[in-house]
Scaffold this motif. Structure first.
Motif, PDB file in Angstrom:
ATOM      1  N   VAL A  63       0.935  -0.981   0.000  1.00 23.18           N
ATOM      2  CA  VAL A  63       0.037  -0.016   0.015  1.00 23.18           C
ATOM      3  C   VAL A  63       0.652   1.433   0.007  1.00 23.18           C
ATOM      4  O   VAL A  63       0.379   2.274  -0.431  1.00 23.18           O
ATOM      5  N   GLY A  64       1.784   1.283   0.504  1.00 21.99           N
ATOM      6  CA  GLY A  64       2.894   2.365   0.790  1.00 21.99           C
ATOM      7  C   GLY A  64       3.834   2.515  -0.568  1.00 21.99           C
ATOM      8  O   GLY A  64       4.602   3.578  -0.434  1.00 21.99           O
ATOM      9  N   SER A  65       3.896   1.508  -1.541  1.00 21.87           N
ATOM     10  CA  SER A  65       4.568   1.628  -2.784  1.00 21.87           C
ATOM     11  C   SER A  65       4.258   2.434  -3.986  1.00 21.87           C
ATOM     12  O   SER A  65       3.185   2.478  -4.235  1.00 21.87           O
ATOM     13  N   ILE A  66       5.105   3.217  -4.703  1.00 19.34           N
ATOM     14  CA  ILE A  66       4.776   4.085  -5.525  1.00 19.34           C
ATOM     15  C   ILE A  66       4.233   2.973  -6.867  1.00 19.34           C
ATOM     16  O   ILE A  66       3.629   3.477  -7.610  1.00 19.34           O
ATOM     17  N   ASP A  67       4.480   1.713  -6.518  1.00 20.86           N
ATOM     18  CA  ASP A  67       4.037   0.665  -7.578  1.00 20.86           C
ATOM     19  C   ASP A  67       2.720   0.543  -7.550  1.00 20.86           C
ATOM     20  O   ASP A  67       2.203   0.004  -8.827  1.00 20.86           O
ATOM     21  N   ILE A  68       1.807   1.054  -6.784  1.00 20.34           N
ATOM     22  CA  ILE A  68       0.289   0.858  -6.860  1.00 20.34           C
ATOM     23  C   ILE A  68      -0.200   1.877  -8.048  1.00 20.34           C
ATOM     24  O   ILE A  68      -1.250   1.456  -8.519  1.00 20.34           O
TER      25      ILE A  68
END
Length: 213
Positions: A63-68
């Motif tokens: 949830v905290g990753s820019i990959d979302i």
């Protein structure tokens, strides 16, 4: 800040041309990994029945990753505790207000935790129940009675709640339905075929709505 904006702009340029989906991994000890065959089965159903072209090798993103920002649609499930740090909440908020969509399916016991954590994401917004005539219940398949009941837990009716931003539904929370169990391989829960079909059709509606709105 300028570099972050450039990165977000790049990722959302990918989203415009992407139909990929991912499972959202979160902190707190809840089993975000439950229903492992659910999303892949839904993707196969959508590709066959509603002309999507989604990668069947579904990914997991934190949830905290820019990959979302690579995925226009995120799916989240579990039975228990959910925790978003301030950075997680900000990242998820940026994703949703920029065009992303999150479907949270309560596998049982999630509601008190996710309701609390969503206040970090949208402090001034509440989960509101969607009416049975909402477009999400008729994008591909008709559900005139709203969200279908897939698994029985506490004898409560199924409910679909949403959070809106600028009049766009950005988050759907399905409660007392357990759609994900209906998406799983048949032998996992031994659901009748008509029950699994209802779950998959409703899931297809959610996917189609997320991609088109």
């Amino acid at each position: 800040m300028k570099n972050l904006f450039s990165i977000l702009l790049f990722f959302f340029s990918l989203i415009l041309f992407s139909q990929d989906v991912a499972i959202l991994k979160y902190k707190g000890g809840g089993d975000w990994y439950s229903n492992p065959t659910a999303l892949p089965n839904l993707v196969k159903f959508c590709n066959t029945n509603i002309d999507t072209n989604i990668n069947e090798n579904t990914q997991t993103v934190e949830v905290g990753s820019i990959d979302i920002f690579q995925y226009p649609f995120l799916h989240m499930t579990g039975h228990g505790n959910v925790f978003f740090s301030d950075d997680d909440a900000e990242n998820l908020r940026n994703y949703l207000v920029s065009g992303g969509f999150l479907h949270i399916d309560d596998n049982y016991g999630m509601k008190p935790y996710i309701t609390k954590e969503l206040k970090k994401v949208f402090p001034n917004s509440e989960l509101v129940e969607l009416p049975k005539n909402h477009d999400i219940f008729k994008t591909a398949f008709e559900f005139p009675n709203g969200l279908p009941k897939i698994h029985e837990h506490d004898g409560k009716p199924p409910q679909a709640f949403g959070i809106f931003h600028d009049n766009r539904l950005v988050l759907l929370f399905t409660y007392e339905s357990d759609l994900g169990d209906g998406w799983e391989d048949q032998e996992v829960h031994n659901d009748p075929e008509d029950v699994r079909e209802k779950a998959l059709k409703m899931g297809a509606n959610i996917i189609k709505y997320a991609f088109e709105n």
